[in-house]
Structure formats: C-alpha cells, structure tokens
Design an enzyme around this catalytic site. Sequence first.
Site, mmCIF file in Angstrom:
data_model
loop_
_atom_site.group_PDB
_atom_site.id
_atom_site.type_symbol
_atom_site.label_atom_id
_atom_site.label_comp_id
_atom_site.label_asym_id
_atom_site.label_seq_id
_atom_site.Cartn_x
_atom_site.Cartn_y
_atom_site.Cartn_z
ATOM 1 C CB CYS A 137 -1.000 -0.027 1.153
ATOM 2 S SG CYS A 137 -2.384 1.119 0.911
ATOM 3 C CG HIS A 143 -3.405 -3.207 3.462
ATOM 4 N ND1 HIS A 143 -2.390 -2.837 4.316
ATOM 5 C CD2 HIS A 143 -3.876 -2.071 2.897
ATOM 6 C CE1 HIS A 143 -2.266 -1.514 4.284
ATOM 7 N NE2 HIS A 143 -3.158 -1.030 3.431
ATOM 8 C CD GLU A 203 -1.148 -5.769 5.759
ATOM 9 O OE1 GLU A 203 -1.736 -4.708 6.048
ATOM 10 O OE2 GLU A 203 -0.767 -6.040 4.588
#
Length: 242
Positions: free
Chosen positions: A106, A209, A211
């Site tokens: 990002c 994202h 994660e």
Amino acid sequence: MKPVIGITMSLEQSKKQFLSQEYSDVIIAAGGIPFLLPYTVDDELIAEMSRLVDGLLLTGGGDIDPTLFDEEPHPGLGEIVPDRDEMEIALIEQFNAQRKPILGICRGCQILNIAMGGDMYQDLPGQKKAVLQHQQKAPRSHASHTIQIAEDSLLYSIFAKSLIKVNSFHHQAVRKVVSPLKVTAVASDGVIEAFESIAHEFVVGVQWHPESMVAKDDHAKRLFRAFVAACEKRKEKSAVFR
C-alpha cells in the site's frame, strides 16, 4: 539462522511510532524474524540498519509528500510526515544498492515507486475518473475487487493465476512507473495494483493489504513465503562471500 526482515512502522507528527501486529505475525508465519526499524534521518544509522537485516518490508500508513515528485499539494491530500518519507527513501536506496529483497505494501508500494523515479495520484477519486471503490466498507480480510496479473511476472509465478481478488484501503495510488520497474497487475478501472523490478531478484510493490488476508487467502500466504524465501536466499549468498 532464519532471515531477519526489517519492517518500517507508521509514524505520526507527534513522533509516536507503531505497527499493526499483522505485519510481524505474517513474517514469523512465513519463516522470518521481524525486526522493527525505528525512525531516524541519520544516514549512517540507516546504512547500518540496512546492513544488519536481510530484507525490507515497507508497510502501509498515511500520505506521501507530493514535493518528492515535483507536485503542489492537492486539496485531497491527507497528513504527511516528512521524516518517514525521508527514511524510507534512504532505506530503499540502500537495499537496492545491496540487492536485498524489498516488499512494499500500500503506502510502501507508493514510496517504493517514488524512490525509484515514479509518481502517484495524491487523491485517486479527485484525480482519476470512473474509479472503483478503493476504500472498501468491509472487513480488512474481505477481498473486494479483482486484479489482472501479467503472466510474464514474478507475481504470476507466485500465484499461478492471472485473476485474483484483493482487499482495498487507499485513496492514493501509483500513477506512473519507470525502468527498471514494470507494472504487473491492474484493477478493472486501470489503477495500478502491483509492480516489480526487472533489475532485481525481488523488488515488489502491491497496492492491497495481504497481511490482513492471510487467514483466509492462500495467495497472501504465498506472497509472504516468496518474499521471506528471497530474503533467505540473499542471506545465504551473502554468507558465501564473507
């Protein structure tokens, strides 16, 4: 010994540094050792930190100073923290010079592109027509839109798919990349979702994202495993030449 991954943190104007545990958790799960990089603009300290770790994870966060790509601030620009920009650009330069792996997520993707000569939209809805919802109103783990992945890319070799769904939490975005970077994934509205360097073994930026998706998404797991594996390979190569 497992590879050590340097992770940048969010930085506020109040000098508070912080990091979502998701970032360190995914590095541990992928076989690496997370090492949080405290903010400094001391070039010698930044150089030393870059020598101590095997890879760099550039995380998400706030907006980026548009003067870094020769633009005046757009009305939609949010809060910027120049010290974060300065340190991350210096880290990127160090890691590229040492040919160590970099993964930008990002904001990390955006600052990686700027450090390597590209530019960005300061405010995507205000600067590009007919865009998707890139700030989803859904849980962070939810994949909200599709991206098309170039088949001649490292990303395709990791995912083994040309079309996947990702989450989306950004109002800024990469606009132009320059050599040695190449675009490797786009959303259906044409917004750049990923790029990679053709001059390095692993320098990758992704706009979403991953994660936040690893619990439910195998592609996210594969990305972090590939990144940590590249860091381990670079660590082993460095050990041979010591």
